[in-house]
Design a protein around this motif. Sequence first.
Motif, PDB file in Angstrom:
ATOM      1  N   UNK A 282       4.095   6.222   3.594  1.00 45.78           N
ATOM      2  CA  UNK A 282       5.347   5.387   3.568  1.00 45.78           C
ATOM      3  C   UNK A 282       6.601   6.029   3.711  1.00 45.78           C
ATOM      4  N   UNK A 283       6.490   7.540   4.141  1.00 47.52           N
ATOM      5  CA  UNK A 283       7.420   8.782   4.630  1.00 47.52           C
ATOM      6  C   UNK A 283       6.873   9.102   5.833  1.00 47.52           C
TER       7      UNK A 283
ATOM      8  N   UNK B  68      13.753   5.535  -2.673  1.00 50.83           N
ATOM      9  CA  UNK B  68      13.854   6.391  -1.481  1.00 50.83           C
ATOM     10  C   UNK B  68      14.287   5.456   0.220  1.00 50.83           C
ATOM     11  N   UNK B  69      14.853   4.394  -0.056  1.00 51.06           N
ATOM     12  CA  UNK B  69      15.618   3.825   1.332  1.00 51.06           C
ATOM     13  C   UNK B  69      16.122   2.256   0.637  1.00 51.06           C
TER      14      UNK B  69
ATOM     15  N   UNK C 113      10.058  -1.699   1.397  1.00 52.02           N
ATOM     16  CA  UNK C 113      10.652  -0.365   1.197  1.00 52.02           C
ATOM     17  C   UNK C 113      10.632   0.406  -0.218  1.00 52.02           C
ATOM     18  N   UNK C 114      10.052  -0.890  -1.141  1.00 57.88           N
ATOM     19  CA  UNK C 114       9.661  -0.629  -2.802  1.00 57.88           C
ATOM     20  C   UNK C 114       7.973   0.363  -3.508  1.00 57.88           C
ATOM     21  N   UNK C 115       8.178   1.428  -2.693  1.00 57.86           N
ATOM     22  CA  UNK C 115       7.640   2.011  -3.486  1.00 57.86           C
ATOM     23  C   UNK C 115       7.338   2.493  -4.567  1.00 57.86           C
ATOM     24  N   UNK C 116       6.188   2.312  -6.158  1.00 57.05           N
ATOM     25  CA  UNK C 116       6.329   2.339  -6.878  1.00 57.05           C
ATOM     26  C   UNK C 116       5.538   4.333  -6.744  1.00 57.05           C
TER      27      UNK C 116
END
Length: 438
Positions: A408-409, A79-80, A59-62
């Motif tokens: 990711x989305x 985001x999450x 869930x960790x997106x830079x």
Amino acid sequence: MNPLGMVSLGLMLCLIGGFGRIASAKLEEKFSWKQLAFDWPTPEAEAEAKSNGHYIEENNLPLGVERWQNRIFVTVPRWKAGVAATLNYIDINSTEKSPKLHPYPSWEANKLPIEVQPQDQKTPSGGRLDADKAQDAGIQLKDNSTIISTFRIQVDVCDRLWVLDTGLADILGSPKQITPNSILVFDLKTDTLLRRYTIPADQTKEDSFFANIVVDADRSECQDAFAYIPDLGAYGVIVYSLRNDKSYRVKHNFFHFDPLHGDFNVGGVYFQWTDGVFGLAVGPMNPDHSKDIYFHALASTKEFKVSNRVLQNESHVTGGDSYYDFKYVGDRGMNGQSTAEVFDPETGIIFYTQVNKDAIACWNIKRPYTPDTQGLIDSDSHTLVFPNDMKIDNEGNIWVLSDKMPTYLYKELDPSAVNYRILKGQNRDLIKGTPCEM
């Protein structure tokens, strides 16, 4: 010669000429990650965060990038649920290809003041546009240095880090407005908070979404700095004066998205966005000491500009007489949608992302703004899938963060593949052989 061959050759030359010439130099991959890792205080702290859902790796997106001295700042929006820390840095001299992220200014400042539980089901497709309306958590922060969720940041010429905190957690799950949208300013020499400013409620709209902040400051007049915060969801710009500790909302038709350019195809993911004004760049000082502020909507291929004197004159820019002070600059051409742009004072060039082309491009501000005058610096369907943010440091280095965000989305990232990259290149090397080189 075969007539068909002549047609093919002519078509190829037209395609090449349609977006200028391609640079000889390419961006170099500096760091990359399959999934983000963080520098936890202890192994036990990491294990506990994983067990209680406070850290869910995938869930960790830079998203945002910035450079100051030996630090590369990296933002990780919430985001999450399960984002370990939203504002972080890595050592620029790290020899590791996938270094761990250090929370800034501390772990404590990145800790959520309420519990946000992971969702049992995947968020339906639609990203931010289809997210539920956020519930107001009504939290009073114990520490003003606390950052809930940030997308973009900027370091100014006075060694200050400006952070736009959305105050919003679990955007794609069960959104919670933990705190109002706020501007935080840190002194990077002491890592202390200088200012926290809450954007007034009457300057936000139901569809507001603040994901960027651009600073207009001069080293000789640090207290006279202004920040411009685009509202990509409700099509406005917030103007904030550091000296007056005050902000106001500016509206204009040019802040809206272009309905003909809301269709995207990134990494094989098709989607439609209606994001308005997002990319901004502060141009050079003009002879009259004003600066042009360049801007564009994300779902658009057109570029505009307005004088900073117009934006900083509250009564004029909000009074209804400033419409024609905003100018149309030009069009990047088909599939020219861009997330970020930045002006390089050394070369007089604006560098910008091209998300539908997996590319980074450039434009010399002394030339007309047409597809033929744009330079393609680098395009790579492997390393530049969704170039999300970019900055240029005072050494002429361009830093680009690509993160496959549409995957990711709307789908799911492959944890065994490299998903996130930070790339680097020298400004003058990258523009060689392009129309940006004068």
